[in-house]
Design an enzyme around this catalytic site. Structure first.
Site, PDB file in Angstrom:
ATOM      1  N   THR A  16       0.821  -1.207   0.000  1.00 39.12           N
ATOM      2  CA  THR A  16       0.000   0.000   0.000  1.00 39.12           C
ATOM      3  C   THR A  16       0.856   1.259   0.000  1.00 39.12           C
ATOM      4  O   THR A  16       0.446   2.301  -0.509  1.00 39.12           O
ATOM      5  CB  THR A  16      -0.950  -0.017   1.217  1.00 39.12           C
ATOM      6  OG1 THR A  16      -1.882  -1.080   1.013  1.00 39.12           O
ATOM      7  CG2 THR A  16      -1.702   1.277   1.393  1.00 39.12           C
ATOM      8  N   SER A  63       1.364  -7.722  -0.765  1.00 37.76           N
ATOM      9  CA  SER A  63       2.061  -8.707   0.072  1.00 37.76           C
ATOM     10  C   SER A  63       1.198  -9.892   0.466  1.00 37.76           C
ATOM     11  O   SER A  63       1.711 -10.887   0.976  1.00 37.76           O
ATOM     12  CB  SER A  63       2.667  -8.037   1.307  1.00 37.76           C
ATOM     13  OG  SER A  63       1.703  -7.802   2.296  1.00 37.76           O
ATOM     14  N   THR A  96       1.638  -4.140   4.277  1.00 35.49           N
ATOM     15  CA  THR A  96       1.448  -4.384   5.707  1.00 35.49           C
ATOM     16  C   THR A  96       0.897  -5.780   6.002  1.00 35.49           C
ATOM     17  O   THR A  96       1.074  -6.294   7.102  1.00 35.49           O
ATOM     18  CB  THR A  96       0.479  -3.350   6.328  1.00 35.49           C
ATOM     19  OG1 THR A  96      -0.808  -3.480   5.701  1.00 35.49           O
ATOM     20  CG2 THR A  96       0.991  -1.933   6.195  1.00 35.49           C
ATOM     21  N   ASP A  97       0.195  -6.377   5.006  1.00 36.36           N
ATOM     22  CA  ASP A  97      -0.569  -7.590   5.324  1.00 36.36           C
ATOM     23  C   ASP A  97       0.289  -8.756   5.798  1.00 36.36           C
ATOM     24  O   ASP A  97      -0.114  -9.498   6.697  1.00 36.36           O
ATOM     25  CB  ASP A  97      -1.408  -8.015   4.110  1.00 36.36           C
ATOM     26  CG  ASP A  97      -2.642  -7.126   3.951  1.00 36.36           C
ATOM     27  OD1 ASP A  97      -2.943  -6.345   4.878  1.00 36.36           O
ATOM     28  OD2 ASP A  97      -3.302  -7.203   2.896  1.00 36.36           O
TER      29      ASP A  97
HETATM   30  C1  SIN Z   1      -0.217  -5.293   1.023  1.00 35.93           C
HETATM   31  O1  SIN Z   1      -0.011  -5.891   2.075  1.00 35.93           O
HETATM   32  O2  SIN Z   1       0.559  -5.350   0.056  1.00 35.93           O
HETATM   33  C2  SIN Z   1      -1.459  -4.491   0.842  1.00 35.93           C
HETATM   34  C3  SIN Z   1      -1.954  -3.925   2.113  1.00 35.93           C
HETATM   35  C4  SIN Z   1      -1.043  -2.925   2.743  1.00 35.93           C
HETATM   36  O3  SIN Z   1       0.118  -2.741   2.400  1.00 35.93           O
HETATM   37  O4  SIN Z   1      -1.516  -2.264   3.708  1.00 35.93           O
END
Ligand code: SIN
Length: 333
Positions: A16, A63, A96-97
């Site tokens: 993100t 991710s 973040t995931d």
């Molecule tokens: C991801 O994990 O690539 C998408 C979600 C995020 O980064 O918050």
């Protein structure tokens, strides 16, 4: 840009932080992993006051779709840059995931002669109040900080510094989503000032090898009236290890325990973590299932415990038949 500033390498993998949306007011509907790292760096002119930045686009993925191949590439790029004599630190941008899994993988495999700092964002780069630019700047500040040397892989978001082993994503959308439930943050970044309040634990244990071949290791959960069909099918398919997201203090439903006990008797490693989100899972005591015990993951959540089990089984497939040694290793790492 001054040649006296530290040289910091930014390795970008997507997420993100590199996301964009046609609607800046929405942080829910956007495309992750679209903005190149050169653009992300350009968007934060203050980086030029802190470091000489070298940016490398290692990948551009959401991710949730993380694969072992990318972990291997990332480990190789971290190893390469860490050996360059003039590189003072490395920053990795990530989604973040699954950041906590990649952080755990790097924590367990990288010796980190220079700071390795992961960062991310909860809001896409085009969002109102995007959190990525400040997170990136703070991550670079930590990577350039001499006090960050020897602290293992670090994770910086929302002005907090976390240890890779301890940090987890604890909220679906809040900018303060990242927490270290058992240890708390190691420190803070405030107005450019980096302050470490604690030292991370377990950073001096020997690093584990990045596998060439990855064993099949799966996470299963214990809940009301579980079936054993999936576990039996996975054992038949060649799964070498299970991490159970167990209830409470590592309690496994009797139906699941019977299926996992049979798996254990066939040399499949079984590790109990907790689905509660915090706490240390009790080390198993007799009575034990025939042939071994369901090892305790200590305070690792199921997904971090899976990363450790993957690396341990890759290094020594016989560990599935030696739960006492596997327990020692989980207690150590
Ligand atoms: C991801 O994990 O690539 C998408 C979600 C995020 O980064 O918050």
């Amino acid at each position: 840009m001054s040649a006296l500033l530290p040289r910091i390498v930014v390795l970008a993998t997507g997420g993100t932080i590199a996301g964009s949306s046609a609607n800046p007011a929405s942080s829910a509907h956007y495309q992750a992993a679209t903005v190149p790292v050169s653009q992300l760096v350009q968007a934060v002119p203050a980086l030029g006051d802190v470091a000489r930045i070298e940016a490398e686009q290692v990948a551009q993925v959401d991710s949730k779709d993380m694969m072992f191949g990318l972990w291997q590439t990332l480990a190789a790029r971290v190893g390469f840059w860490a050996e360059q004599p003039d590189v003072a630190g490395i920053v990795i941008t990530h989604g973040t995931d699954t950041l906590e899994e990649t952080a755990m993988f790097l924590h367990l495999t990288q010796a980190c002669p220079v700071p390795v700092v992961m960062t991310a964002a909860m809001r896409p780069s085009t969002s109102l109040s995007a959190d990525g630019p400040l997170n990136m700047l703070d991550a670079v500040r930590v990577a350039a900080c001499r006090e960050a040397v020897g602290k293992g892989v670090l994770v910086v978001l929302n002005q907090q510094i976390h240890a890779a082993r301890d940090v987890t994503k604890g909220h679906t959308s809040a900018v303060d989503a990242f927490v270290s439930p058992m240890a708390g943050p190691l420190g803070f970044v405030q107005d450019g000032y980096v302050r470490f309040a604690h030292a991370p634990s377990r950073v001096t244990v020997p690093r584990l090898a990045v596998p060439g071949d990855w064993p099949l290791v799966e996470v299963v959960a214990s809940y009301a009236q579980p079936g054993r069909v999936a576990i039996d099918a996975m054992v038949a398919a060649g799964v070498k290890g299970f991490v159970v997201a167990a209830a409470g203090n590592g309690s496994v439903h009797e139906t699941l325990a019977a299926a996992l006990g049979d798996a254990l008797a066939h040399g499949v490693a079984v590790v109990r973590s907790s689905r509660t989100g915090a706490g240390h899972v009790a080390i198993p005591v007799p009575p034990r299932p025939a042939g071994g015990v369901f090892v305790s993951a200590a305070d690792l959540n199921p997904y971090k415990a899976r990363v450790l089990l993957l690396l341990l089984l890759a290094a020594d497939p016989a560990l599935g038949r030696d739960s006492a040694r596997l327990q020692d290793l989980f207690s150590q790492y």
